[in-house]
Design a protein around this motif. Structure first.
Motif, PDB file in Angstrom:
ATOM      1  N   LEU A 170      71.834  59.098  64.217  1.00 36.05           N
ATOM      2  CA  LEU A 170      71.245  58.261  63.179  1.00 36.05           C
ATOM      3  C   LEU A 170      72.158  58.210  61.957  1.00 36.05           C
ATOM      4  CD1 LEU A 170      68.605  56.646  62.767  1.00 36.05           C
ATOM      5  CD2 LEU A 170      67.709  58.632  61.543  1.00 36.05           C
ATOM      6  N   MET A 187      64.997  52.156  62.597  1.00 36.51           N
ATOM      7  CA  MET A 187      64.972  52.011  64.054  1.00 36.51           C
ATOM      8  C   MET A 187      63.654  51.344  64.454  1.00 36.51           C
ATOM      9  SD  MET A 187      67.893  53.354  64.907  1.00 36.51           S
ATOM     10  CE  MET A 187      67.914  53.951  66.590  1.00 36.51           C
ATOM     11  N   LEU A 243      65.275  58.523  68.032  1.00 40.22           N
ATOM     12  CA  LEU A 243      64.758  57.220  67.611  1.00 40.22           C
ATOM     13  C   LEU A 243      65.383  56.102  68.438  1.00 40.22           C
ATOM     14  CD1 LEU A 243      64.873  57.870  63.769  1.00 40.22           C
ATOM     15  CD2 LEU A 243      62.950  58.165  65.324  1.00 40.22           C
ATOM     16  N   ASP A 245      66.238  51.837  68.758  1.00 41.92           N
ATOM     17  CA  ASP A 245      66.338  50.556  68.061  1.00 41.92           C
ATOM     18  C   ASP A 245      65.671  49.459  68.887  1.00 41.92           C
ATOM     19  OD1 ASP A 245      68.062  49.796  70.070  1.00 41.92           O
ATOM     20  OD2 ASP A 245      69.853  49.743  68.820  1.00 41.92           O
ATOM     21  N   SER A 250      69.180  54.747  71.882  1.00 45.62           N
ATOM     22  CA  SER A 250      68.658  55.957  71.249  1.00 45.62           C
ATOM     23  C   SER A 250      69.654  56.573  70.277  1.00 45.62           C
ATOM     24  CB  SER A 250      68.287  56.993  72.320  1.00 45.62           C
ATOM     25  OG  SER A 250      69.431  57.356  73.061  1.00 45.62           O
ATOM     26  N   LYS A 251      69.104  57.221  69.246  1.00 46.14           N
ATOM     27  CA  LYS A 251      69.918  57.931  68.261  1.00 46.14           C
ATOM     28  C   LYS A 251      69.189  59.210  67.859  1.00 46.14           C
ATOM     29  CE  LYS A 251      72.272  53.889  66.415  1.00 46.14           C
ATOM     30  NZ  LYS A 251      72.955  53.322  65.240  1.00 46.14           N
TER      31      LYS A 251
END
Length: 412
Positions: A170, A187, A243, A245, A250-251
């Motif tokens: 992130l 996100m 998280l 988007d 994913s991040k």
């Protein structure tokens, strides 16, 4: 006389054969009983180990709660204006050191962007702070307002985030250190935890996205563990801190509990074990030693949740028993679509190895886990492309790419 003797011999021979047959049957039964006894002993031993692990886990939770309460009380008693000033100066220095990357927001900007912290803009609340959706100069962002006495956590996140750039970590846009605020990219699909639980009736994540997400998380962990000059251990990896988007890319976020390593691959810490129960490395609980394998254990639990959509509590045992009893399909999240069974079993096997109780039994992320996940990701992408050929809507373009010269993540 001869015929009579011959008949007696035949009868005796038959009786002997019968006795030998019964003896053989008895031996087989004894072996079966012995084998069953060994199985029962092994099962009892494993149950005892699990019981002991559960008891230690409960003791650990109790000890952590008591220690945390004592530490908070001590910190409150020890707090003073001079300490607050020192922390503020330290935060300012940390932010100034990476000013070319992150913007320093004023408190007025934070208040205005969140509409005075409107409940309508609140998108999350955790143990360490509250998150609001907001907008800065037509850019949607997420503001995390940390609770009181969490300024050290802000300093730590700034220190770590100033050194790392990866498409699956992130991105920190800025901070307001005076009020313990961090501003992150927004996100759209929220946390992986919410999506697995289908919060607010959101659609389920399809299996090929889950394959890719597993690879993305592993690649981000490899990057963190091999960062220079010091490797970084997340220590609180879980679906709530992953998280997604709008493309379900994913991040990993929330690195406030992260630890920077020295030259060694593990180090001893004096504080109580940090993290979230069910994701904490059992060996870390026992020894207090932090190593990259702490993240590997948590990663294994996350992958098992990706496969099943279930809670983390006892998930490794549930999947293990299902695979042993050839009932693996029953524990998979059926809403993810038609799982390819052989590939999914391979992914589950990797995840179970990651959740071994002893660190030495867990696989290496770089040499074992990531190559396997990359093959599964490629397989999933081909399946996804095939599925999209029948869809009237083309997939949206990715919202980031890696600059081939600067090797940094650029966003559209």
């Amino acid at each position: 006389m001869y015929a009579m003797a011959q008949g007696e011999v035949i009868d005796a021979s038959r009786e002997l054969n019968g006795l030998q047959k019964r003896r053989l049957e008895e031996e087989i039964k004894l072996k079966q009983i012995s084998f069953q006894e060994e199985e029962a002993k092994e099962l009892a031993r494993k149950e005892k180990e699990r019981h002991e692990a559960t008891r230690r886990e409960a003791d650990f939770v109790k000890e952590c709660a008591e220690r945390e309460a004592a530490e908070r009380k001590e910190a409150e008693n020890r707090g003073s204006n001079s300490n607050a000033t020192k922390e503020k100066e330290s935060l300012d220095r940390a932010l100034a050191g990476c000013f070319h990357q992150y913007r320093k927001f004023t408190w007025e900007e934070i208040v205005f962007a969140t509409e005075s912290f409107s409940e309508n803009l609140k998108i999350g609340m955790g143990a360490y702070g509250t998150v609001y959706k907001c907008s800065f100069h037509h850019t949607t962002a997420a503001v995390k307002i940390l609770h009181d006495k969490e300024s050290r956590r802000v300093e730590q996140e700034l220190e770590i985030l100033s050194q790392i750039h990866h498409p699956h970590l992130l991105i920190l846009l800025g901070a307001c250190p005076d009020h313990s605020c961090l501003v992150f990219e927004f996100m759209e699909n929220g946390s992986l935890e919410d999506r697995l639980l289908k919060k607010n009736n959101t659609p389920p994540i399809l299996w090929f996205h889950r394959y890719r997400i597993a690879w993305e998380i592993a690649s981000a962990l490899v990057y963190l563990h091999n960062s220079r000059p010091k490797g970084i251990i997340h220590r609180d990896l879980k679906p709530a801190n992953i998280l997604l988007d709008h493309n379900y890319v994913s991040k990993i976020g929330d690195i406030g509990l992260s630890t920077m390593l020295n030259n060694n691959d593990s180090l001893s810490i004096s504080t109580a074990p940090a993290g979230t129960i069910c994701y904490i490395d059992p060996e870390y609980q026992r020894t207090g030693l932090v190593s990259p394998m702490c993240d590997v254990y948590a990663f294994g639990i996350v992958v098992l949740q990706l496969l099943t959509g279930k809670s983390a509590m006892g998930i490794s045992r549930i999947v293990e028993i299902a695979m042993i009893n050839d009932r693996f399909m029953e524990v998979l999240d059926y809403e993810a679509g038609a799982w390819p069974m052989e590939e999914t079993k391979r992914l589950a096997y990797v995840a179970l190895r990651c959740t071994e109780l002893r660190r030495r039994d867990r696989p290496d992320l770089v040499n074992e886990v990531l190559p396997t996940l990359e093959k599964l990701k490629d397989y999933a992408e081909k399946a996804r492309d095939l599925a999209l050929t029948t869809s009237p809507h083309p997939p949206p373009p990715p919202n980031h790419f890696i600059c081939p010269i600067l090797k940094v993540c650029l966003h559209s």
